[in-house]
Design an enzyme around this catalytic site. Structure first.
Site, PDB file in Angstrom:
ATOM      1  N   ASP A 354      32.237  35.779  27.747  1.00  0.00           N
ATOM      2  CA  ASP A 354      33.397  35.443  28.577  1.00  0.00           C
ATOM      3  C   ASP A 354      34.132  34.264  27.993  1.00  0.00           C
ATOM      4  O   ASP A 354      33.546  33.277  27.595  1.00  0.00           O
ATOM      5  CB  ASP A 354      32.976  35.152  30.011  1.00  0.00           C
ATOM      6  CG  ASP A 354      32.737  36.435  30.764  1.00  0.00           C
ATOM      7  OD1 ASP A 354      33.702  36.975  31.309  1.00  0.00           O
ATOM      8  OD2 ASP A 354      31.591  36.910  30.766  1.00  0.00           O
ATOM      9  N   THR A 355      35.440  34.389  27.999  1.00  0.00           N
ATOM     10  CA  THR A 355      36.325  33.455  27.325  1.00  0.00           C
ATOM     11  C   THR A 355      37.682  33.595  27.982  1.00  0.00           C
ATOM     12  O   THR A 355      37.937  34.588  28.660  1.00  0.00           O
ATOM     13  CB  THR A 355      36.439  33.847  25.821  1.00  0.00           C
ATOM     14  OG1 THR A 355      35.138  33.864  25.246  1.00  0.00           O
ATOM     15  CG2 THR A 355      37.316  32.896  25.037  1.00  0.00           C
ATOM     16  N   VAL A 356      38.568  32.617  27.803  1.00  0.00           N
ATOM     17  CA  VAL A 356      39.950  32.798  28.223  1.00  0.00           C
ATOM     18  C   VAL A 356      40.863  32.591  27.025  1.00  0.00           C
ATOM     19  O   VAL A 356      40.662  31.692  26.215  1.00  0.00           O
ATOM     20  CB  VAL A 356      40.358  31.834  29.362  1.00  0.00           C
ATOM     21  CG1 VAL A 356      39.667  32.229  30.658  1.00  0.00           C
ATOM     22  CG2 VAL A 356      40.064  30.371  29.013  1.00  0.00           C
ATOM     23  N   ARG A 518      40.301  40.803  27.444  1.00  0.00           N
ATOM     24  CA  ARG A 518      41.467  40.523  28.275  1.00  0.00           C
ATOM     25  C   ARG A 518      42.452  39.739  27.414  1.00  0.00           C
ATOM     26  O   ARG A 518      42.127  38.670  26.920  1.00  0.00           O
ATOM     27  CB  ARG A 518      41.045  39.712  29.506  1.00  0.00           C
ATOM     28  CG  ARG A 518      40.057  40.451  30.405  1.00  0.00           C
ATOM     29  CD  ARG A 518      39.382  39.527  31.386  1.00  0.00           C
ATOM     30  NE  ARG A 518      38.530  38.554  30.713  1.00  0.00           N
ATOM     31  CZ  ARG A 518      38.203  37.373  31.209  1.00  0.00           C
ATOM     32  NH1 ARG A 518      38.685  36.988  32.357  1.00  0.00           N
ATOM     33  NH2 ARG A 518      37.404  36.572  30.545  1.00  0.00           N
TER      34      ARG A 518
END
Length: 557
Positions: A354-356, A518
């Site tokens: 998970d990362t943004v 994403r």
């Protein structure tokens, strides 16, 4: 195109003239836009969004993680980068781990405190504002929006609530627990529930007031060292106080009139460039149509080759020599392309996260492409006392194989999965796009898929992100590659790929689609709609898209 969303929705690309932001949280995008309207530039807005995302999506990112950025200077056309990845503790050597009974076959649990590396994100935030910022806003002003969100609270978004719950459960299943600062009454917040994090608000304020010493020295640093050592890890105050970001020169390759820019190792941007170079040798990529069996077959085989090279050679350039120039030579990609057969899978190419990602383009033509991550969800789940953030588990990416380029060592940065990207004209330093797709080893694959969607198939930024994706992964346990196909890819294509020898997982639906990453994209002009990239005559129009697999949006003015 078939509906491949679990809810009825559609998005047009966001269009604007002056400035644009895109992220996985609407509240973070709003914070970034506010900074632009207050006179800040793309770098200021990106850091403001990084901090706001740390507040609103702590199951993906935070002060306890790492960050990387690419900055395009609208005046000069120069592209510079900052590597904000942290190093392992100087104590964490292979001999030390072997002395504890660990080995390549039996490494520490991914959530173990031994996998905490120095958080590099706060230093990178400071350095980005100092080196690339407008100088019109102080760091304190840039971070104020995030501090307010943390202090006053925010309603938790739908996809975020799901991931928050799942990553907290994953920690519990591994015998770990998420720190209380990131829970409400011992439980993850529900969709729509207002979450306050006054401890994180205080940490952000101290960083804004004191800069790097507000994090890497004093109260916060001591709390980090204490929680790591209390849970069997190794970290010292010196490990933290000696940390610094590294300003780096980006690497790039050209493809059909555009040039893709990535950061050099220890990040895996090299894998994206290798992949693009290999694909350049295959006209079948476009001839069969988007997501046809030929298109996906070539893509999958190229991914296997590119990742094989990346996993073999990539490591911390301060510790190992990475043959970047040789690997990026077009002659090398031509050699690798010969390993691909169109009618069958070629065996033997190789012995979640998970990362943004978020991006900004401002009215001066500057662009900032930025990625921030705690690696696997909340990372280790360890929360330093009264600090409000969790510590990453990026050290889980080290190899314990002696002599490997990515072998663990004291004061070393691991192979890093998070990569921001920029796109320019291949002939001149003219900005075309800021783009990125998160998701660990999906990231280079995602970069190239959305790039091809625009360059080869003429999709606008939102369409490029909406389109069903492919994720190729290697299973260490079985020693085989698995090809995951998202809902929306035809069954006939899946069956044909099976006939060619691929292991197929189809269709991937619902929240399982998170594995496809994403992304966010902002383009300057509609060059993707032309056979030759062009940005047109003034006034320039910014086009932006935001991934439907997340909660976010693009905003502009």
């Amino acid at each position: 195109m078939k509906t491949h969303l679990p809810f009825s929705s559609r998005r047009s690309p966001v269009l604007c003239l002056h400035g644009c932001v895109a992220s996985s949280q609407p509240l973070a995008s709003a914070v970034g836009l506010d900074v632009l309207k207050c006179g800040g530039n793309a770098a200021d807005a990106a850091v403001a969004m990084a901090a706001a995302l740390a507040v609103t999506e702590p199951c993906s990112t935070g002060l306890g993680g790492d960050a990387f950025c690419l900055f395009y200077d609208g005046k000069t056309g120069e592209i510079r980068g900052i590597n904000g990845s942290g190093r392992s503790s100087r104590t964490l050597t292979l001999d030390f781990l072997e002395g504890l009974g660990y080995s390549a076959e039996a490494p520490p649990s991914v959530f173990d405190a031994l996998n905490v590396t120095v958080p590099g994100a706060p230093a990178l935030w400071c350095d980005t504002v100092q080196l690339f910022g407008s100088q019109k806003l102080s760091l304190q002003e840039v971070l104020s929006g995030a501090a307010t969100l943390a202090e006053e609270g925010f309603p938790v978004a739908e996809v975020t609530a799901h991931r928050w719950k799942n990553w907290a459960a994953a920690l519990g299943e591994s015998g770990k627990e998420l720190g209380a600062d990131l829970l409400i009454g011992g439980h993850p917040p529900k969709h729509g529930e207002v979450f306050k994090n006054t401890a994180m608000a205080q940490t952000i304020k101290e960083l804004g007031e004191r800069g790097k010493p507000g994090f890497y020295q004093g109260r916060v640093a001591q709390a980090i060292v204490d929680v790591i050592n209390q849970n069997g890890g190794v970290m010292t105050l010196e490990d933290l106080s000696s940390h610094d970001s590294e300003v780096v020169s980006p690497i790039s390759t050209d493809y059909k009139g555009v040039r893709l820019w990535e950061l050099p190792p220890n990040g895996q941007g090299l894998a994206a460039l290798l992949l693009l170079n290999i694909l350049e040798n295959f006209p079948q990529l476009k001839a069969g149509g988007h997501n046809s069996s030929d298109h996906i077959h070539v893509f999958v085989e190229a991914v296997r080759l590119a990742l094989t090279d990346a996993l073999r050679y990539l490591g911390d350039a301060a510790h190992v020599t990475v043959p970047t120039e040789s690997l990026l030579a077009k002659s090398y990609s031509q050699q690798r392309a010969r390993h691909i057969s169109m009618d069958r899978l070629e065996p033997g190419l190789l012995t979640g996260s998970d990362t943004v990602y978020f991006c900004v383009i401002d009215s001066q033509g500057n662009a900032c492409s930025f990625v921030n991550s705690t690696y696997m969800g909340f990372g280790t789940g360890l929360v330093p006392q009264d600090c409000g953030f969790s510590l990453q588990n990026r050290g889980a990416n080290f190899s314990l194989q002696r002599g490997h380029a990515n072998c663990v060592a004291g004061g070393k940065r691991p192979y890093h999965t998070i990569i921001p990207a920029l796109l320019t004209d291949s002939e001149k330093p003219q900005l075309l796009a800021a783009l990125g797709v998160v998701g660990a080893f999906m990231q280079p694959q995602g970069h190239i898929q959305v790039l091809l969607n625009m360059v080869e198939f003429g999709m606008n930024p939102q369409q490029a992100l909406d389109a069903p994706r492919v994720f190729v992964e290697y299973d260490d346990k079985t020693g085989q590659w698995l090809v995951n196909l998202e809902e929306g890819i035809d069954q006939e294509v899946a069956e044909e790929l099976k006939r060619r020898g691929h292991r197929i997982n189809w269709p991937v639906t619902g929240h399982q689609r998170a594995q496809f990453g994403r992304g966010q994209i902002i383009t300057v002009g509609d060059w993707w709609s032309h056979s030759v990239p062009q940005t047109g005559s003034p006034p320039r129009v910014l086009w932006a898209g935001s991934d439907p697999r997340a909660d976010g949006c693009a905003q502009g003015y």
